[in-house]
Design a protein around this motif. Structure first.
Motif, mmCIF file in Angstrom:
data_model
loop_
_atom_site.group_PDB
_atom_site.id
_atom_site.type_symbol
_atom_site.label_atom_id
_atom_site.label_comp_id
_atom_site.label_asym_id
_atom_site.label_seq_id
_atom_site.Cartn_x
_atom_site.Cartn_y
_atom_site.Cartn_z
ATOM 1 N N SER A 39 0.829 -1.198 0.000
ATOM 2 C CA SER A 39 0.000 0.000 0.000
ATOM 3 C C SER A 39 0.865 1.248 0.000
ATOM 4 O O SER A 39 1.879 1.309 0.683
ATOM 5 C CB SER A 39 -0.893 -0.008 1.237
ATOM 6 N N HIS A 83 -8.067 -3.214 0.794
ATOM 7 C CA HIS A 83 -8.591 -2.125 1.609
ATOM 8 C C HIS A 83 -9.909 -1.630 1.034
ATOM 9 O O HIS A 83 -10.022 -1.395 -0.170
ATOM 10 C CB HIS A 83 -7.578 -0.976 1.632
ATOM 11 N N GLU A 94 -2.872 -1.457 8.590
ATOM 12 C CA GLU A 94 -2.481 -2.323 7.478
ATOM 13 C C GLU A 94 -1.678 -3.520 7.975
ATOM 14 O O GLU A 94 -1.841 -4.631 7.471
ATOM 15 C CB GLU A 94 -1.679 -1.548 6.441
ATOM 16 N N LEU A 109 1.465 2.500 3.535
ATOM 17 C CA LEU A 109 2.482 1.791 4.296
ATOM 18 C C LEU A 109 3.866 2.248 3.880
ATOM 19 O O LEU A 109 4.740 2.468 4.712
ATOM 20 C CB LEU A 109 2.334 0.282 4.121
ATOM 21 N N LEU A 165 -3.030 -5.640 -0.631
ATOM 22 C CA LEU A 165 -1.819 -5.945 0.127
ATOM 23 C C LEU A 165 -1.399 -7.386 -0.097
ATOM 24 O O LEU A 165 -2.229 -8.287 -0.023
ATOM 25 C CB LEU A 165 -2.066 -5.769 1.628
ATOM 26 N N ASP A 210 -2.549 4.539 9.726
ATOM 27 C CA ASP A 210 -2.873 3.705 8.570
ATOM 28 C C ASP A 210 -1.905 2.530 8.452
ATOM 29 O O ASP A 210 -2.307 1.408 8.162
ATOM 30 C CB ASP A 210 -2.836 4.527 7.280
ATOM 31 N N TYR A 261 -11.437 -4.380 5.530
ATOM 32 C CA TYR A 261 -10.689 -5.036 4.466
ATOM 33 C C TYR A 261 -11.402 -6.317 4.078
ATOM 34 O O TYR A 261 -12.128 -6.896 4.891
ATOM 35 C CB TYR A 261 -9.292 -5.433 4.952
ATOM 36 N N ARG A 278 -6.125 -0.728 -3.874
ATOM 37 C CA ARG A 278 -5.370 -0.810 -2.617
ATOM 38 C C ARG A 278 -5.407 -2.238 -2.091
ATOM 39 O O ARG A 278 -6.236 -2.605 -1.278
ATOM 40 C CB ARG A 278 -5.937 0.164 -1.598
#
Length: 129
Positions: free
Chosen positions: A8, A81, A64, A11, A112, A60, A99, A110
């Motif tokens: 992300s 996300h 995450e 991140l 991950l 954030d 999520y 978005r």
């Protein structure tokens, strides 16, 4: 099978901020925990709180990390996300995020790769679930 490294942007921004440091404010985070709620099948809500965050990006990144670790715990490799609400009151930052988790690469902007994100979290001292 080789996995693509999907991280992300939030991140990455938080990792960069930790590496270089925010000169206006010292970064002394205190991670106060994560609450997870399975909403429906693969839909998961995360509530996190912390103090010492410099800005929303720090919060954030924390959520995450929690989402990525949760995906791994449930045997999935990815998370996507959907939304995050962040607010700060009296020095305590809180986030409420949702999520989806999945075994394969989900659609969306978005997303991950859970293993990659959890590794970055460990490198940067951000706890997971």
């Amino acid at each position: 099978m080789k996995r693509a490294a999907l991280i992300s942007p939030l991140l990455l921004a938080a990792c960069g901020a930790q590496a270089t440091g925010d000169q206006s404010r010292p970064f002394t985070p205190s991670y106060r925990g994560v609450e997870t709620s399975l909403l429906d099948g693969d839909l998961v809500q995360f509530n996190v709180s912390m103090t010492g965050a410099r800005n929303q990006a720090d919060v954030d990144a924390y959520v995450e990390c929690a989402a990525a670790q949760y995906a791994l715990i449930r045997g999935y490799g990815f998370a996507r996300h959907l939304r995050t609400n962040v607010y700060e009151e009296g020095g305590v930052w809180r986030a409420d995020a949702v999520y989806t988790i999945s075994p394969s690469l989900p659609r969306g902007l978005r997303k991950l790769d859970a293993e990659v994100v959890v590794a970055h979290c460990a490198e940067n001292g951000i706890p997971t679930v």
